[in-house]
Design a protein around this motif. Structure first.
Motif, PDB file in Angstrom:
ATOM      1  N   MET A   1       0.846  -1.195   0.000  1.00 53.65           N
ATOM      2  CA  MET A   1       0.000   0.000   0.000  1.00 53.65           C
ATOM      3  C   MET A   1       0.882   1.244   0.000  1.00 53.65           C
ATOM      4  N   PRO A   2       0.417   2.331  -0.623  1.00 56.69           N
ATOM      5  CA  PRO A   2       1.192   3.574  -0.599  1.00 56.69           C
ATOM      6  C   PRO A   2       1.190   4.164   0.805  1.00 56.69           C
ATOM      7  N   SER A   3       2.107   5.081   1.053  1.00 56.09           N
ATOM      8  CA  SER A   3       2.124   5.749   2.345  1.00 56.09           C
ATOM      9  C   SER A   3       1.002   6.778   2.405  1.00 56.09           C
ATOM     10  N   PHE A   4       0.648   7.167   3.621  1.00 53.45           N
ATOM     11  CA  PHE A   4      -0.380   8.196   3.798  1.00 53.45           C
ATOM     12  C   PHE A   4       0.031   9.490   3.098  1.00 53.45           C
ATOM     13  N   ALA A   5       1.285   9.889   3.293  1.00 54.28           N
ATOM     14  CA  ALA A   5       1.760  11.151   2.701  1.00 54.28           C
ATOM     15  C   ALA A   5       1.685  11.106   1.182  1.00 54.28           C
ATOM     16  N   ASN A   6       2.120  10.001   0.580  1.00 53.10           N
ATOM     17  CA  ASN A   6       2.090   9.889  -0.883  1.00 53.10           C
ATOM     18  C   ASN A   6       0.658   9.931  -1.411  1.00 53.10           C
ATOM     19  N   ALA A   7      -0.253   9.219  -0.731  1.00 49.26           N
ATOM     20  CA  ALA A   7      -1.647   9.194  -1.175  1.00 49.26           C
ATOM     21  C   ALA A   7      -2.287  10.577  -1.041  1.00 49.26           C
ATOM     22  N   LEU A   8      -1.989  11.271   0.065  1.00 51.45           N
ATOM     23  CA  LEU A   8      -2.546  12.605   0.255  1.00 51.45           C
ATOM     24  C   LEU A   8      -1.993  13.578  -0.783  1.00 51.45           C
ATOM     25  N   ASP A   9      -0.693  13.507  -1.028  1.00 47.25           N
ATOM     26  CA  ASP A   9      -0.073  14.393  -2.017  1.00 47.25           C
ATOM     27  C   ASP A   9      -0.673  14.169  -3.401  1.00 47.25           C
ATOM     28  N   ALA A  10      -0.845  12.895  -3.774  1.00 47.99           N
ATOM     29  CA  ALA A  10      -1.410  12.583  -5.094  1.00 47.99           C
ATOM     30  C   ALA A  10      -2.853  13.070  -5.200  1.00 47.99           C
ATOM     31  N   ALA A  11      -3.620  12.925  -4.124  1.00 50.55           N
ATOM     32  CA  ALA A  11      -5.025  13.340  -4.155  1.00 50.55           C
ATOM     33  C   ALA A  11      -5.150  14.860  -4.251  1.00 50.55           C
ATOM     34  N   ILE A  12      -4.298  15.572  -3.507  1.00 52.70           N
ATOM     35  CA  ILE A  12      -4.340  17.042  -3.563  1.00 52.70           C
ATOM     36  C   ILE A  12      -3.926  17.534  -4.952  1.00 52.70           C
ATOM     37  N   SER A  13      -2.871  16.940  -5.480  1.00 50.96           N
ATOM     38  CA  SER A  13      -2.413  17.331  -6.817  1.00 50.96           C
ATOM     39  C   SER A  13      -3.481  17.027  -7.861  1.00 50.96           C
ATOM     40  N   GLY A  14      -4.103  15.843  -7.741  1.00 51.41           N
ATOM     41  CA  GLY A  14      -5.133  15.463  -8.701  1.00 51.41           C
ATOM     42  C   GLY A  14      -6.353  16.366  -8.649  1.00 51.41           C
ATOM     43  N   ALA A  15      -6.657  16.884  -7.447  1.00 51.32           N
ATOM     44  CA  ALA A  15      -7.812  17.770  -7.306  1.00 51.32           C
ATOM     45  C   ALA A  15      -7.495  19.199  -7.727  1.00 51.32           C
ATOM     46  N   GLY A  16      -6.209  19.500  -7.870  1.00 50.26           N
ATOM     47  CA  GLY A  16      -5.810  20.839  -8.279  1.00 50.26           C
ATOM     48  C   GLY A  16      -6.089  21.907  -7.233  1.00 50.26           C
ATOM     49  N   LEU A  17      -5.986  21.536  -5.964  1.00 52.13           N
ATOM     50  CA  LEU A  17      -6.293  22.460  -4.879  1.00 52.13           C
ATOM     51  C   LEU A  17      -5.018  22.927  -4.185  1.00 52.13           C
ATOM     52  N   THR A  18      -4.996  24.188  -3.803  1.00 54.86           N
ATOM     53  CA  THR A  18      -3.927  24.679  -2.941  1.00 54.86           C
ATOM     54  C   THR A  18      -4.282  24.311  -1.501  1.00 54.86           C
ATOM     55  N   LEU A  19      -3.306  24.368  -0.605  1.00 55.66           N
ATOM     56  CA  LEU A  19      -3.576  24.057   0.793  1.00 55.66           C
ATOM     57  C   LEU A  19      -4.546  25.062   1.404  1.00 55.66           C
ATOM     58  N   ASP A  20      -4.444  26.310   0.996  1.00 56.71           N
ATOM     59  CA  ASP A  20      -5.379  27.317   1.511  1.00 56.71           C
ATOM     60  C   ASP A  20      -6.809  27.023   1.055  1.00 56.71           C
ATOM     61  N   ARG A  21      -6.960  26.637  -0.199  1.00 53.96           N
ATOM     62  CA  ARG A  21      -8.294  26.298  -0.706  1.00 53.96           C
ATOM     63  C   ARG A  21      -8.826  25.044  -0.009  1.00 53.96           C
ATOM     64  N   LEU A  22      -7.935  24.102   0.270  1.00 61.07           N
ATOM     65  CA  LEU A  22      -8.317  22.882   0.971  1.00 61.07           C
ATOM     66  C   LEU A  22      -8.821  23.219   2.375  1.00 61.07           C
ATOM     67  N   ARG A  23      -8.153  24.145   3.028  1.00 55.30           N
ATOM     68  CA  ARG A  23      -8.578  24.578   4.360  1.00 55.30           C
ATOM     69  C   ARG A  23      -9.971  25.210   4.303  1.00 55.30           C
ATOM     70  N   GLU A  24     -10.251  25.940   3.247  1.00 56.99           N
ATOM     71  CA  GLU A  24     -11.566  26.568   3.107  1.00 56.99           C
ATOM     72  C   GLU A  24     -12.661  25.507   2.971  1.00 56.99           C
ATOM     73  N   HIS A  25     -12.381  24.474   2.178  1.00 62.49           N
ATOM     74  CA  HIS A  25     -13.355  23.383   2.023  1.00 62.49           C
ATOM     75  C   HIS A  25     -13.599  22.693   3.364  1.00 62.49           C
ATOM     76  N   LEU A  26     -12.550  22.464   4.126  1.00 64.32           N
ATOM     77  CA  LEU A  26     -12.696  21.818   5.431  1.00 64.32           C
ATOM     78  C   LEU A  26     -13.464  22.719   6.399  1.00 64.32           C
ATOM     79  N   ALA A  27     -13.160  24.006   6.372  1.00 66.27           N
ATOM     80  CA  ALA A  27     -13.864  24.944   7.255  1.00 66.27           C
ATOM     81  C   ALA A  27     -15.358  24.955   6.969  1.00 66.27           C
ATOM     82  N   ALA A  28     -15.728  24.816   5.699  1.00 66.17           N
ATOM     83  CA  ALA A  28     -17.146  24.773   5.334  1.00 66.17           C
ATOM     84  C   ALA A  28     -17.831  23.539   5.910  1.00 66.17           C
ATOM     85  N   ARG A  29     -17.043  22.534   6.261  1.00 65.78           N
ATOM     86  CA  ARG A  29     -17.568  21.311   6.865  1.00 65.78           C
ATOM     87  C   ARG A  29     -17.409  21.328   8.383  1.00 65.78           C
ATOM     88  N   GLY A  30     -17.032  22.468   8.924  1.00 63.04           N
ATOM     89  CA  GLY A  30     -16.898  22.591  10.372  1.00 63.04           C
ATOM     90  C   GLY A  30     -15.605  22.061  10.929  1.00 63.04           C
TER      91      GLY A  30
END
Length: 289
Positions: free
Chosen positions: A1-30
């Motif tokens: 299985m891939p590492s957590f870090a590798n899977a997270l990095d690939a998913a973020i890159s694939g979604a085309g999101l910056t970390l700041d934008r990712l934080r905004e999506h999470l904040a919208a979910r509380g």
């Protein structure tokens, strides 16, 4: 299985999101996560450990379009020694499913201690009519002995008038025999791994249960015959969100509830339970409409 870090990095890159934008999506979910924490998780400098962080990872799976356990299943036990010397012993199947014995004899089910759990991830979909529609499960398990080829899965309904759910295996496994006890509503199914496991080998298996129409559901719980270093449960509600939602644990069916806490649903109508070092017994969520 891939590492957590590798899977997270690939998913973020694939979604085309910056970390700041990712934080905004999470904040919208509380969910509040610092930018530095996301950066550390992405590079492998640190891993989510606290239950609040695990909750955030479950929400990350949704934001990034991953299935239940897509990231959390890669975390594994915090301490391998803990998984080999669990705090709580195995529970007999009959303590959690009193009607299981006939199926145990028919299937010649393997002993529960042949497999150690690394993690269990449940995702339940509740529709607009307040009925359970789909349960997706991802289990990460380690063989305790050589020659492990299968494990048993169980589901018991409280709606005895409803037809049994349809059981289907997903990735990295195949479905075996399935039996339903008409009196108790207990479903027992065999789940075969995609290969024979040697002692110490780890495998991930996925399956799902599709439910026919029935009565409105008022909760969901997981019964564990052996400890789980990591457990997550996400319930997605339809247009109707319960008035109150609680998490709980029980030692067995006859024991009182403990660790009862209020949970809050997100704006999208979902609630998440994330827990580490869950002992054998029952852990779940109930709600009031």
């Amino acid at each position: 299985m891939p590492s957590f870090a590798n899977a997270l990095d690939a998913a973020i890159s694939g979604a085309g999101l910056t970390l700041d934008r990712l934080r905004e999506h999470l904040a919208a979910r509380g969910v509040t996560v610092s930018r530095s924490a996301l950066a550390y998780w992405r590079t492998g400098r640190s891993l989510p450990g606290r239950e609040a962080s695990l909750h955030a990872v479950v929400e990350l799976e949704q934001v990034l379009g991953l299935g239940a356990g897509g990231l959390t299943s890669l975390l594994g036990p915090q301490d391998r020694q803990c998984s080999r010397s669990p705090r709580t012993p195995l529970l007999e199947r009959r303590r959690l499913w009193p009607s299981v014995r006939p199926s145990t004899l028919e299937f010649a089910l393997p002993p529960e201690d042949q497999v150690r759990l690394w993690s269990v991830h449940d995702e339940l979909v509740v529709d607009d009519d307040r009925q359970e529609r789909l349960l997706r499960v991802r289990v990460v398990a380690e063989a305790a002995v050589d020659g492990v080829v299968r494990m048993a899965t169980y589901y018991q309904t409280e709606d005895r008038d409803r037809r049994p759910p349809r059981f289907a295996a997903g990735h990295c496994c195949r479905a075996g025999r399935t039996r339903v006890d008409e009196v108790s509503g207990l479903l027992v199914a065999e789940l075969f791994f995609d290969r024979e496991l040697r002692a110490g080998e780890v495998a991930a298996a996925e399956y799902e249960l599709a439910f026919p129409p029935g009565r409105p559901v008022r909760g969901y719980h997981r019964r564990l015959t052996r400890p789980a270093p990591l457990y997550t449960c996400r319930v997605r509600f339809g247009s109707r969100v319960p008035e109150s939602i609680r998490r709980f644990e029980q030692r067995d069916l006859a024991a009182p509830r403990r660790k009862v806490e209020e949970l809050r649903a997100t704006e999208s109508g979902a609630v998440t339970l994330a827990a580490r070092e869950v002992g054998s017994g029952i852990i779940g969520i109930d709600w009031t409409w």
